[in-house]
Write a protein that holds these residues in place. Sequence first.
Motif, PDB file in Angstrom:
ATOM      1  N   VAL A  21       0.850  -1.191   0.000  1.00  0.00           N
ATOM      2  CA  VAL A  21       0.000   0.000   0.000  1.00  0.00           C
ATOM      3  C   VAL A  21       0.884   1.239   0.000  1.00  0.00           C
ATOM      4  N   ASN A  22       0.672   2.123  -0.975  1.00  0.00           N
ATOM      5  CA  ASN A  22       1.402   3.387  -1.032  1.00  0.00           C
ATOM      6  C   ASN A  22       0.712   4.403  -0.129  1.00  0.00           C
ATOM      7  N   LEU A  23       1.453   4.926   0.834  1.00  0.00           N
ATOM      8  CA  LEU A  23       0.879   5.892   1.754  1.00  0.00           C
ATOM      9  C   LEU A  23       1.922   6.935   2.119  1.00  0.00           C
ATOM     10  N   PHE A  44      -3.271   7.220   4.175  1.00  0.00           N
ATOM     11  CA  PHE A  44      -3.300   6.318   3.019  1.00  0.00           C
ATOM     12  C   PHE A  44      -4.339   6.849   2.026  1.00  0.00           C
ATOM     13  N   ARG A  45      -3.810   7.248   0.877  1.00  0.00           N
ATOM     14  CA  ARG A  45      -4.615   7.974  -0.111  1.00  0.00           C
ATOM     15  C   ARG A  45      -4.213   7.502  -1.503  1.00  0.00           C
ATOM     16  N   GLY A  46      -5.149   6.971  -2.271  1.00  0.00           N
ATOM     17  CA  GLY A  46      -4.832   6.473  -3.599  1.00  0.00           C
ATOM     18  C   GLY A  46      -5.867   6.887  -4.622  1.00  0.00           C
ATOM     19  N   ASP A  51      -2.716   1.453  -5.997  1.00  0.00           N
ATOM     20  CA  ASP A  51      -2.107   2.138  -4.858  1.00  0.00           C
ATOM     21  C   ASP A  51      -2.405   1.445  -3.533  1.00  0.00           C
ATOM     22  N   TYR A  52      -3.549   0.711  -3.462  1.00  0.00           N
ATOM     23  CA  TYR A  52      -4.004   0.266  -2.150  1.00  0.00           C
ATOM     24  C   TYR A  52      -4.604  -1.131  -2.083  1.00  0.00           C
ATOM     25  N   GLY A  55      -3.550  -4.089   0.250  1.00  0.00           N
ATOM     26  CA  GLY A  55      -4.053  -4.023   1.612  1.00  0.00           C
ATOM     27  C   GLY A  55      -3.058  -4.393   2.701  1.00  0.00           C
ATOM     28  N   PRO A 107      -8.476  -2.413   1.965  1.00  0.00           N
ATOM     29  CA  PRO A 107      -9.192  -1.271   1.399  1.00  0.00           C
ATOM     30  C   PRO A 107      -9.698  -1.520  -0.022  1.00  0.00           C
ATOM     31  N   HIS A 116      -9.207   6.935   0.512  1.00  0.00           N
ATOM     32  CA  HIS A 116      -8.529   7.871   1.397  1.00  0.00           C
ATOM     33  C   HIS A 116      -8.924   7.585   2.839  1.00  0.00           C
TER      34      HIS A 116
END
Length: 303
Positions: A21-23, A44-46, A51-52, A55, A107, A116
């Motif tokens: 997860v990119n955060l 954590f916003r994609g 991006d997410y 998980g 997510p 987000h």
Amino acid sequence: MSIRPILSQSRATPTVEGAGVNLHRAFGFHDPKAHDPFLLFDDFRGEQPSDYLAGFPWHPHRGIETITYVLAGEVEHGDSLGNTGRLGAGDVQWMTAGSGIMHQEMPTGNAAGQMHGFQLWANLPSSLKMTAPRYQDIKGSDIPVVVDDDGTVVRVIVGDFWGKSGPVDGIAADPQYLDISVPPGVKKTFSVDTYKSTFAYVFEGAGAFADASAPEGVRLEKEVMGQEVNIRDLSGNRTVIRFGTGDEITVQAGEDGVRFLLVSGAPIREPVAWHGPIVMNTPDELRQAMADLRNGTFIRPEH
């Protein structure tokens, strides 16, 4: 009344957690005293599923509480106690890991593919490190919203504010957790408990926070609440501001307004032995937790 000095101001840094997860991490895994009782804060916003979607698969926690606040998309969770649930936009989960829990958080995005949310870790005092795990899942519709005459909007997630009480209770740090939106150009002052550790996290727009002890070279605002105070440059998206002691903060919203979280809690002031998602008081307790993980006794049957 005394305006809190700004002790530090920094941007959240990109990192990868879970299964990919990119955060952005505002703070964590450095000096546990800096934000005591808070240990870590992630945004954590994609904008796209890659991006997410990987998980946060099954992982342990002990000795802390985790606070998850979802703004867009959903987070499905499950744990070793058999609890399951889904957090949607506006929902909050406060999980007390206590003596130990295994859980996962997965997510999914909204119709536009966006996700987000925020996760905050709060430490537990030694007397509650091995307490029974528990959850508080709060629907967004149950969170009080206060609208002031100037258009300022405050969601009261935890604590008491402007005559409203947040629905999350029984938390060791006796925290206050507010989601605040201030309209463009509006200057607003918020009261905070004098001795609680306090930080703000800007995630939309920008604003200038009053600083009672700013260094030379920053802009000076002549009249804020009847006194001369220093104002730092505008704090924009993904900026975390850590405040010193005082009983109020003042923010001047920029031309697009500003939205930020204002979080405070009572310091624990105890030793911290920390490894990943496990936070204890001594190295021996930490070693015992790791041994419990290896030999299958991490989850306490009496709980």
